[in-house]
Structures are given as structure tokens and as C-alpha cells.
Design a protein around this motif. Structure first.
Motif, mmCIF file in Angstrom:
data_model
loop_
_atom_site.group_PDB
_atom_site.id
_atom_site.type_symbol
_atom_site.label_atom_id
_atom_site.label_comp_id
_atom_site.label_asym_id
_atom_site.label_seq_id
_atom_site.Cartn_x
_atom_site.Cartn_y
_atom_site.Cartn_z
ATOM 1 N N MET A 67 0.830 -1.204 0.000
ATOM 2 C CA MET A 67 0.000 0.000 0.000
ATOM 3 C C MET A 67 0.867 1.257 0.000
ATOM 4 S SD MET A 67 -3.259 -0.626 -0.174
ATOM 5 C CE MET A 67 -3.931 0.911 0.445
ATOM 6 N N ALA A 68 1.934 1.259 0.787
ATOM 7 C CA ALA A 68 2.838 2.416 0.824
ATOM 8 C C ALA A 68 3.508 2.620 -0.530
ATOM 9 C CB ALA A 68 3.879 2.231 1.928
ATOM 10 N N LEU A 69 3.990 1.539 -1.129
ATOM 11 C CA LEU A 69 4.650 1.616 -2.430
ATOM 12 C C LEU A 69 3.693 2.138 -3.499
ATOM 13 C CD1 LEU A 69 7.123 0.961 -4.263
ATOM 14 C CD2 LEU A 69 6.044 -1.268 -4.636
ATOM 15 N N LEU A 70 2.517 1.561 -3.573
ATOM 16 C CA LEU A 70 1.537 1.989 -4.562
ATOM 17 C C LEU A 70 1.115 3.441 -4.332
ATOM 18 C CD1 LEU A 70 -0.623 -1.255 -4.656
ATOM 19 C CD2 LEU A 70 0.905 -0.442 -6.466
ATOM 20 N N GLY A 71 0.971 3.820 -3.070
ATOM 21 C CA GLY A 71 0.570 5.173 -2.732
ATOM 22 C C GLY A 71 1.561 6.237 -3.179
ATOM 23 N N GLU A 72 2.821 5.859 -3.318
ATOM 24 C CA GLU A 72 3.847 6.794 -3.796
ATOM 25 C C GLU A 72 3.739 7.056 -5.292
ATOM 26 O OE1 GLU A 72 7.734 5.372 -2.837
ATOM 27 O OE2 GLU A 72 7.301 5.237 -0.691
ATOM 28 N N HIS A 73 3.101 6.158 -6.023
ATOM 29 C CA HIS A 73 3.146 6.219 -7.481
ATOM 30 C C HIS A 73 1.807 6.431 -8.177
ATOM 31 C CE1 HIS A 73 7.372 5.127 -7.485
ATOM 32 N NE2 HIS A 73 7.080 4.274 -6.524
ATOM 33 N N PHE A 74 0.690 6.257 -7.461
ATOM 34 C CA PHE A 74 -0.616 6.354 -8.103
ATOM 35 C C PHE A 74 -1.499 7.380 -7.392
ATOM 36 C CE2 PHE A 74 1.023 2.209 -9.242
ATOM 37 C CZ PHE A 74 0.837 2.218 -10.616
ATOM 38 N N ALA A 75 -2.410 7.977 -8.152
ATOM 39 C CA ALA A 75 -3.261 9.052 -7.649
ATOM 40 C C ALA A 75 -4.132 8.608 -6.474
ATOM 41 C CB ALA A 75 -4.138 9.587 -8.778
ATOM 42 N N ALA A 76 -4.641 7.396 -6.526
ATOM 43 C CA ALA A 76 -5.494 6.892 -5.455
ATOM 44 C C ALA A 76 -5.239 5.404 -5.288
ATOM 45 C CB ALA A 76 -6.961 7.139 -5.778
ATOM 46 N N VAL A 77 -5.112 4.987 -4.037
ATOM 47 C CA VAL A 77 -4.906 3.574 -3.721
ATOM 48 C C VAL A 77 -5.788 3.250 -2.523
ATOM 49 C CG1 VAL A 77 -3.262 1.812 -3.000
ATOM 50 C CG2 VAL A 77 -2.518 3.636 -4.536
ATOM 51 N N GLU A 78 -6.563 2.190 -2.657
ATOM 52 C CA GLU A 78 -7.405 1.747 -1.547
ATOM 53 C C GLU A 78 -7.165 0.264 -1.295
ATOM 54 O OE1 GLU A 78 -11.509 2.946 -1.575
ATOM 55 O OE2 GLU A 78 -10.995 4.823 -2.598
ATOM 56 N N PHE A 79 -7.501 -0.171 -0.075
ATOM 57 C CA PHE A 79 -7.300 -1.543 0.352
ATOM 58 C C PHE A 79 -8.650 -2.241 0.508
ATOM 59 C CE2 PHE A 79 -7.159 -4.815 3.569
ATOM 60 C CZ PHE A 79 -6.051 -5.555 3.197
ATOM 61 N N THR A 80 -8.666 -3.526 0.169
ATOM 62 C CA THR A 80 -9.799 -4.390 0.488
ATOM 63 C C THR A 80 -9.242 -5.771 0.822
ATOM 64 O OG1 THR A 80 -12.006 -5.110 -0.200
ATOM 65 C CG2 THR A 80 -10.267 -5.200 -1.874
ATOM 66 N N ASP A 81 -10.015 -6.547 1.552
ATOM 67 C CA ASP A 81 -9.594 -7.892 1.941
ATOM 68 C C ASP A 81 -9.608 -8.823 0.725
ATOM 69 O OD1 ASP A 81 -9.004 -10.048 3.830
ATOM 70 O OD2 ASP A 81 -11.053 -10.697 3.419
ATOM 71 N N TYR A 82 -8.531 -9.549 0.533
ATOM 72 C CA TYR A 82 -8.376 -10.463 -0.604
ATOM 73 C C TYR A 82 -9.520 -11.483 -0.664
ATOM 74 C CZ TYR A 82 -6.479 -14.351 -3.327
ATOM 75 O OH TYR A 82 -6.314 -15.358 -4.235
ATOM 76 N N SER A 83 -9.751 -12.188 0.422
ATOM 77 C CA SER A 83 -10.747 -13.269 0.404
ATOM 78 C C SER A 83 -12.164 -12.751 0.221
ATOM 79 C CB SER A 83 -10.651 -14.097 1.690
ATOM 80 O OG SER A 83 -9.418 -14.794 1.723
ATOM 81 N N GLY A 84 -12.428 -11.511 0.591
ATOM 82 C CA GLY A 84 -13.749 -10.934 0.435
ATOM 83 C C GLY A 84 -13.925 -10.153 -0.850
ATOM 84 N N PHE A 85 -12.878 -10.109 -1.680
ATOM 85 C CA PHE A 85 -12.933 -9.329 -2.913
ATOM 86 C C PHE A 85 -13.967 -9.890 -3.871
ATOM 87 C CE2 PHE A 85 -11.596 -8.728 -7.339
ATOM 88 C CZ PHE A 85 -11.611 -7.346 -7.406
ATOM 89 N N THR A 86 -14.727 -8.990 -4.498
ATOM 90 C CA THR A 86 -15.657 -9.357 -5.564
ATOM 91 C C THR A 86 -15.390 -8.428 -6.735
ATOM 92 O OG1 THR A 86 -17.365 -7.787 -4.882
ATOM 93 C CG2 THR A 86 -17.451 -10.000 -3.893
ATOM 94 N N GLY A 87 -15.813 -8.820 -7.909
ATOM 95 C CA GLY A 87 -15.635 -7.971 -9.081
ATOM 96 C C GLY A 87 -16.277 -6.606 -8.909
ATOM 97 N N ALA A 88 -17.395 -6.538 -8.199
ATOM 98 C CA ALA A 88 -18.081 -5.262 -7.984
ATOM 99 C C ALA A 88 -17.210 -4.297 -7.179
ATOM 100 C CB ALA A 88 -19.405 -5.493 -7.280
ATOM 101 N N ALA A 89 -16.333 -4.816 -6.334
ATOM 102 C CA ALA A 89 -15.451 -3.960 -5.536
ATOM 103 C C ALA A 89 -14.496 -3.169 -6.431
ATOM 104 C CB ALA A 89 -14.657 -4.791 -4.532
ATOM 105 N N ALA A 90 -14.276 -3.647 -7.645
ATOM 106 C CA ALA A 90 -13.348 -2.994 -8.568
ATOM 107 C C ALA A 90 -13.950 -1.784 -9.269
ATOM 108 C CB ALA A 90 -12.845 -3.997 -9.603
ATOM 109 N N ASP A 91 -15.251 -1.588 -9.124
ATOM 110 C CA ASP A 91 -15.897 -0.433 -9.757
ATOM 111 C C ASP A 91 -15.239 0.854 -9.265
ATOM 112 O OD1 ASP A 91 -17.567 -2.170 -11.050
ATOM 113 O OD2 ASP A 91 -19.311 -1.770 -9.779
#
Length: 129
Positions: free
Chosen positions: A50-74
Motif C-alpha cells: 500500500m505504501a509503495l503503490l501510494g507513492e506512485h498512483f493518484a489513489a490507492v485503496e485496500f480491500t480484503d483479498y478473500s472478500g474481494f468481488t468484481g463489484a469492488a473494482a468499480d
């Protein structure tokens, strides 16, 4: 179904990202993409990504891997699926695979074991190394 998936493995050699003594680094360019990182909660690996991505992209958010659904990617341009493997005496410690529909078609980066178990779901040729 068109599925954009990449498998990535990252390694950093200590000191390889450091600037030579006395040299000023140019300001980092922040890329406009919005990134959703799906990882393991309460995990140092997830915090570091998260820290690495946050340095390089405009917005970075976290979600739980096992609870991830395609709708979360909207609302995100790229999804990073990664999960910490936590071995026990009776298990190699793979996380529960996210529930993804057959028509999941988001730009997705797969990392480590978590990436492989998603790739298997889509019968990808990616496999354990």
C-alpha cells in the motif's frame, strides 16, 4: 470473456533504490490511475505494498483479498490481488479464493500464491513455479 491478468513477482535488493550520496531525486511522477489492492489485513506485506503503490498512483485503496468481488473494482483502473500465505501444521496456509464471476474482466495484477489461485479459477496457464 476477455480477462486481463498479469502475474508479477517483486524483489528489491537492499540499497538498489537509494540515490547516490549527494544526488537530489527528481520529484516522483504520480500516475493518474486508481488502484485497488486486495491483500491480507493486518499484514506487513500489505502495508508495504500500500505504501509503495501510494507513492506512485493518484489513489490507492485496500480491500480484503478473500472478500474481494468484481463489484469492488468499480471505480478503479487496476486491481492488485495478493495474499499472505500463513502456513500451519495442517495447511500450507492459502487464503480463501475471492468469488469472481465468469465475466470478470478488470485489469488485474496477480501476485504470489493469491494470484495463482485466482488464475486457476479462470483456467489460466499461470501456475506454481
Amino acid at each position: 470473456m476477455l480477462l486481463s491478468i498479469a502475474f508479477a513477482s517483486f524483489a528489491v535488493i537492499p540499497g538498489s533504490l537509494a540515490s547516490p550520496a549527494g544526488r537530489q531525486d527528481a520529484p516522483r511522477e504520480v500516475l493518474p490511475q486508481r488502484v485497488l489492492y486486495a491483500g491480507s489485513p493486518d499484514c506487513e506485506r500489505s502495508r508495504q505494498f500500500m505504501a509503495l503503490l501510494g507513492e506512485h498512483f493518484a489513489a490507492v485503496e485496500f480491500t480484503d483479498y478473500s472478500g474481494f468481488t468484481g463489484a469492488a473494482a468499480d471505480g478503479f483502473d487496476v486491481v492488485v490481488l495478493d495474499a499472505d500465505v500463513r502456513p500451519t501444521e495442517r495447511s500450507i496456509g492459502l487464503p480463501r479464493r475471492p468469488e469472481l464471476a465468469d465475466d470478470y474482466d478488470r485489469a488485474t495484477v496477480l501476485i504470489g500464491a493469491g494470484g495463482v489461485i485466482v488464475a486457476e479459477r479462470f483456467e489460466s496457464k499461470l501456475d506454481w513455479l
